[in-house]
Motif scaffolding. Structure first.
Motif, mmCIF file in Angstrom:
data_model
loop_
_atom_site.group_PDB
_atom_site.id
_atom_site.type_symbol
_atom_site.label_atom_id
_atom_site.label_comp_id
_atom_site.label_asym_id
_atom_site.label_seq_id
_atom_site.Cartn_x
_atom_site.Cartn_y
_atom_site.Cartn_z
ATOM 1 N N ARG A 73 -49.479 59.620 53.921
ATOM 2 C CA ARG A 73 -48.244 58.932 53.512
ATOM 3 C C ARG A 73 -48.024 59.018 52.006
ATOM 4 O O ARG A 73 -46.941 58.725 51.515
ATOM 5 N N TYR A 74 -49.062 59.383 51.262
ATOM 6 C CA TYR A 74 -48.998 59.421 49.798
ATOM 7 C C TYR A 74 -49.230 60.824 49.234
ATOM 8 O O TYR A 74 -49.399 60.976 48.026
ATOM 9 N N GLU A 75 -49.287 61.828 50.086
ATOM 10 C CA GLU A 75 -49.539 63.207 49.660
ATOM 11 C C GLU A 75 -50.854 63.340 48.900
ATOM 12 O O GLU A 75 -50.967 64.082 47.928
ATOM 13 N N ALA A 76 -51.853 62.594 49.350
ATOM 14 C CA ALA A 76 -53.195 62.665 48.774
ATOM 15 C C ALA A 76 -54.041 63.566 49.670
ATOM 16 O O ALA A 76 -54.105 63.358 50.874
ATOM 17 N N GLU A 77 -54.672 64.567 49.074
ATOM 18 C CA GLU A 77 -55.447 65.550 49.830
ATOM 19 C C GLU A 77 -56.875 65.067 50.084
ATOM 20 O O GLU A 77 -57.476 64.440 49.217
#
Length: 161
Positions: A145-149
């Motif tokens: 949801r936060y574009e954290a890989e």
């Protein structure tokens, strides 16, 4: 979304960064990154504070970044101002816990840019829950949801840090 109230006692302990949008953690040079929060005795009058230590490994050596977090009670939610210690005392950043999992097993921390770093999002899991597959799955779903890989997980020898 309701504002979270993650006071220093609730955040206390060591958290492993398992997903991130922050360039410092992506790319594989710095690994096994953790945050450790330790509540500090209250100042009266004063906002709640905690010691903040980021630890990570580079070429087999542990590096540390130390700072102090002060709760910004004038803002809704769980918002803190981080200030570095020592030579890093000129650096500040504002960060917020935007989401937590059941029993605070994981959390999403969004932070603003500092003089030297960009804004970003870290998804962290409590050290004691790092091997719990359900907790990791929930944390990774939140990261999406936060574009954290996703980041590589530490080996079992360092997971208890």
């Amino acid at each position: 979304m309701a504002h979270l109230d993650a006071n220093p006692e609730r955040l206390a302990g060591t958290w492993h960064i398992v997903c991130s949008s922050f360039p410092m953690w992506r790319g594989g040079r710095r690994t096994d990154a953790t945050f450790t929060y330790t509540p500090l005795p209250g100042r009266s009058p004063g906002a709640p504070r905690m010691r903040d230590e980021v630890a990570y490994r580079v070429r087999g050596r542990t590096r540390r970044i130390r700072g102090t977090d002060t709760r910004l009670s004038s803002r809704p939610g769980t918002v803190y101002r981080w200030r570095g210690r020592g030579l890093l005392a000129v650096l500040t950043s504002v960060w917020e816990v935007t989401e937590t999992g059941e029993d605070d097993a994981w959390a999403v921390i969004a932070f603003t840019r500092s003089l030297l770093t960009p804004a970003g999002v870290d998804v962290v899991v409590r050290a004691g829950r790092l091997t719990d597959r359900a907790v990791l799955a929930e944390a990774r779903a939140a990261a999406g949801r936060y574009e954290a890989e996703p980041l590589p997980l530490p080996d079992s020898g360092s997971a208890s840090a």
